[in-house]
Write an enzyme that holds these catalytic residues in place. Structure first.
Site, short mmCIF file in Angstrom:
data_model
loop_
_atom_site.label_atom_id
_atom_site.label_comp_id
_atom_site.label_asym_id
_atom_site.label_seq_id
_atom_site.Cartn_x
_atom_site.Cartn_y
_atom_site.Cartn_z
N CYS A 1 14.23 9.81 -6.09
CA CYS A 1 12.90 9.18 -6.06
C CYS A 1 12.37 9.34 -4.65
O CYS A 1 12.85 10.20 -3.91
CB CYS A 1 12.98 7.72 -6.50
N CYS B 1 0.84 -1.20 0.00
CA CYS B 1 0.00 0.00 0.00
C CYS B 1 0.87 1.25 0.00
O CYS B 1 0.52 2.27 -0.58
CB CYS B 1 -0.88 0.02 1.24
N1 ATP Z 1 5.25 -11.58 8.91
C1 ATP Z 1 4.51 -10.69 9.55
N2 ATP Z 1 4.34 -10.79 10.88
C2 ATP Z 1 3.57 -9.91 11.56
N3 ATP Z 1 2.95 -8.87 10.98
C3 ATP Z 1 3.10 -8.70 9.66
C4 ATP Z 1 3.89 -9.59 8.87
N4 ATP Z 1 3.87 -9.17 7.59
C5 ATP Z 1 3.10 -8.05 7.58
N5 ATP Z 1 2.65 -7.77 8.81
C6 ATP Z 1 1.79 -6.64 9.22
O1 ATP Z 1 0.61 -6.68 8.48
C7 ATP Z 1 0.07 -5.37 8.39
C8 ATP Z 1 -0.36 -5.15 6.95
O2 ATP Z 1 -1.20 -4.05 6.92
P1 ATP Z 1 -1.07 -2.82 5.94
O3 ATP Z 1 -0.46 -3.22 4.66
O4 ATP Z 1 -2.41 -2.18 5.92
O5 ATP Z 1 -0.11 -1.91 6.83
P2 ATP Z 1 1.25 -1.13 6.64
O6 ATP Z 1 2.36 -2.09 6.41
O7 ATP Z 1 1.30 -0.25 7.83
O8 ATP Z 1 0.97 -0.25 5.35
P3 ATP Z 1 1.87 0.73 4.47
O9 ATP Z 1 2.25 -0.14 3.29
O10 ATP Z 1 0.94 1.84 4.09
O11 ATP Z 1 3.04 1.19 5.28
C9 ATP Z 1 1.17 -4.39 8.83
O12 ATP Z 1 0.83 -3.81 10.06
C10 ATP Z 1 2.40 -5.28 8.93
O13 ATP Z 1 3.29 -4.86 9.94
#
Ligand code: ATP
Ligand code: ZN
Length: 464
Positions: free
Chosen positions: A422, A248
Site C-alpha cells: 500500500c 489531508c
Molecule cells: N497538537 C498539535 N500541536 C501543534 N500543531 C498541530 C497539532 N496537531 C496538528 N498540528 C498541525 O496542524 C497543521 C494541520 O494542517 P494540515 O492538515 O494542512 O497540514 P499537514 O499535517 O502538513 O497535512 P498533510 O496531512 O497533507 O501532511 C499541521 O501543520 C500540523 O503539524
C-alpha cells in the site's frame, strides 16, 4: 540647415547663455528648498523644546500612532469598525494552533490586520506537498519548522506586531500554560485528539475558540465556548469512529478549500477581538466547494450534561493533564506506522526487490484506492482496494491460479507468493491480517509500502 536666416554661431551663444541661466535657476531652487527644510526642522525643534504642540504629532485619545493610522486606514474608514475596532484589535492576543492549510491564511490576515500579539504553535516542518495550500510558506523554508517560516512571513507583512513562536506540539503538558497567555484561540489542526484537547483547555481557561475544518471539497466553521455557547464536547460528546477521521495526506484536499475556511477563521477572530459584529456562536457554517454552497445551520446550545462545561462537571486542570486524548479518540496525535503483524508475515522492500530479481512467481496485490493506484504503481501488480477486498477476493484467487502457483480454492492457498503493498504499509498489514484469516496463509506485507520502496530501492519512484 539654417532657419530664419540666423547665424549659427549666434544661436550657439544664445543656447549656452540659456543653459547657464537654467543651471543657476536649478541651483537657486535647491538652495531655497534646503533652506525651507531647515527652517521647518528648526521651527519644529523650537516648537518641541518650547512645549508648543501645534507642530508635534497630536496626542490622540485612541492611542494610534500616525504610522498606525496610515497602515490601517482602510479599516479605520469602515464606520462599523473604525478606531474603536482597531484599538481593540491592537490590544488583543491570538494563538493559532497549526500552521498548515487553515493556519496559513488565518495567520496572514491576522498579522496584516494588526492583532497586537500573535502566537503560532506547530511541531511540523514545511514539505513540498504542503505548498499547494499552506500559502504562508515558501519553497525556501522546505525542511524548516513551519512556525519559523510562518513567523517570518507574519513579520514581513507587519513588523509592528509581536509574534511568539512555539516549535512544539500542543499537548496536555503544555496547553494550559500556553493558551492562558492569549485572549482568543484558533484551532487550525487536523486531528480529533487535538480538537478535544484544545476545546477542553479553552473551557477550563474561559477562552473563545474559533474552530475550522476542511477536507476534500468541504469545510466547516464555528465559534465554541463563547458567551455561554456550546463547547466541542457539547456537540460531539463521543468521538467519531476512526474510519470517519481522515487527514489531508490520506484523503486529499483542494488547496483553496482550507484557504476559504482559514480566511473565515481570521474574520471570526477579528470580530471577537475588535468586538465588532456577531460571532458565529451556536451556529455552524458549512461550505461545499463543488456545488458552490455555503449554509449556516443552527447548532445546539451548551449542554448541561456536558462532561467538561456542563453543570455538574468535575473536569478540572488536573483531570485535563491526566486525560489521554489519543486513547479517548482512538486516533494518534501523530500519524505513525502500525505494527499489526508478526515478523514472519512481513518482508522489507529490499527483500521484495530480490524476489523480483530472482523472478520468483508471486502476485503483487496493491490495496490502495484506485485513484491512488492511477497516480503511480509498481508494474505487474493487481489493484484491489482494501475496502473491496472481501467482495473481490476471487480476483486474487484467479490471479494466483494464472501465475501457476495459486489455487482457485482459497482453503488450499498455502502458496507463499502473495505480497501486499500500500502507500505506507498500514493498510497492507490490515489486508494481510484479513487474507490470512481467509486462508491465504502465507500472504506477506511489504514493510513501509511504496514510500519505503522509493526510499530504499528506487529513488526515482514518485511519492505523494
Ligand atoms: N497538537 C498539535 N500541536 C501543534 N500543531 C498541530 C497539532 N496537531 C496538528 N498540528 C498541525 O496542524 C497543521 C494541520 O494542517 P494540515 O492538515 O494542512 O497540514 P499537514 O499535517 O502538513 O497535512 P498533510 O496531512 O497533507 O501532511 C499541521 O501543520 C500540523 O503539524
Ligand atoms: Zn460542553
Amino acid at each position: 540647415m539654417m532657419s530664419n536666416g540666423g547665424d549659427s554661431s549666434e544661436i550657439v551663444r544664445e543656447l549656452e547663455e540659456l543653459k547657464l541661466k537654467k543651471a543657476e535657476i536649478e541651483h537657486r531652487i535647491s538652495t531655497l528648498e534646503a533652506k525651507l527644510q531647515d527652517t521647518a526642522a528648526v521651527e519644529l525643534y523650537d516648537a518641541v523644546s518650547n512645549g508648543d504642540s501645534y507642530l508635534t504629532a497630536p496626542e490622540l485619545e485612541h492611542g494610534l500612532s500616525p504610522d498606525q493610522i496610515y497602515r490601517y486606514s482602510r479599516q479605520l474608514l469602515l464606520p462599523s469598525f473604525a478606531v474603536e475596532g482597531q484599538s481593540n484589535l491592537l490590544k488583543s492576543s491570538v494563538l493559532v494552533i497549526g500552521a498548515g492549510g487553515l493556519g496559513s491564511p488565518a495567520l496572514l490576515y491576522l498579522a496584516a490586520c494588526g492583532v497586537g500579539q500573535l502566537g503560532i504553535i506547530d511541531h511540523d516542518v514545511v514539505e513540498l506537498n504542503n505548498m499547494h495550500r499552506q500559502i504562508i510558506h515558501t519553497e525556501a523554508f522546505i525542511g524548516h519548522p513551519k512556525v519559523k517560516s510562518a513567523a517570518a512571513a507574519c513579520r514581513s507583512i507587519n513588523s509592528t506586531i509581536k509574534v511568539d513562536e512555539y516549535v512544539e506540539a500542543l499537548r496536555t503538558s503544555n496547553a494550559l500554560e500556553i493558551l492562558s497567555q492569549y485572549d482568543i484561540i484558533v484551532d487550525a489542526t487536523d486531528n480529533p485528539p487535538s480538537r478535544y484537547m484544545i476545546s477542553d483547555c479553552c473551557v477550563l481557561l474561559g477562552k473563545p475558540l474559533v474552530s475550522g475544518a476542511a477536507l476534500g471539497m468541504e469545510g466547516q466553521l464555528t465559534v465554541y465556548n463563547h458567551n455561554g455557547g456550546p463547547c466541542y464536547r457539547c456537540l460531539f460528546p463521543t468521538p467519531p469512529p476512526t474510519s470517519a477521521c481522515q487527514r489531508c495526506s490520506d484523503s486529499g484536499v483542494l488547496g483553496v478549500v482550507p484557504g476559504v475556511i482559514g480566511c473565515l477563521q481570521a474574520l471570526e477572530t477579528i470580530k471577537l477581538a475588535s468586538l465588532v459584529g456577531e460571532p458565529l456562536s451556536e451556529r455552524m457554517l458549512l461550505f461545499d466547494a463543488l456545488s458552490a454552497r455555503m449554509r449556516i445551520v443552527k447548532i445546539r446550545g451548551r449542554s448541561s450534561q456536558c462532561t467538561v462545561c456542563g453543570d455538574n462537571s468535575s473536569f478540572n486542570k488536573q483531570t485535563f493533564k491526566d486525560f489521554d486524548y489519543e486513547d479517548f479518540t482512538q486516533f494518534p496525535l501523530f500519524a505513525g506506522p502500525l505494527n499489526l503483524l508478526p515478523a514472519e508475515s512481513r518482508i522489507s522492500s529490499k527483500e521484495f526487490k530480490e524476489i523480483l530479481q530472482k523472478k520468483e512467481q508471486h502476485v503483487l496485490l496493491d490495496v490502495r484506492p484506485s485513484h491512488h493506484y492511477k497516480i503511480v504503481s509498481l508494474p505487474d501488480s493487481l489493484n484491489i482496494p482494501l475496502a473491496n477486498l472481501e467482495t473481490r477476493l476471487n480476483e486474487l484467487t484467479s490471479a494466483l491460479k494464472e501465475k501457476g502457483n495459486g489455487h482457485a480454492n482459497t482453503e488450499s492457498c498455502t502458496n507463499p507468493s502473495v505480497f501486499v503493498v500500500c502507500r505506507r504499509g498500514n493498510d497492507s498489514q490490515r489486508a494481510v491480517q484479513y487474507l490470512r484469516e481467509s486462508g491465504f496463509d502465507s500472504a506477506k506485507d511489504i514493510i513501509g509500502g511504496l514510500e519505503a520502496w522509493a526510499a530504499n530501492v528506487n529513488p526515482n519512484f514518485p511519492t505523494y
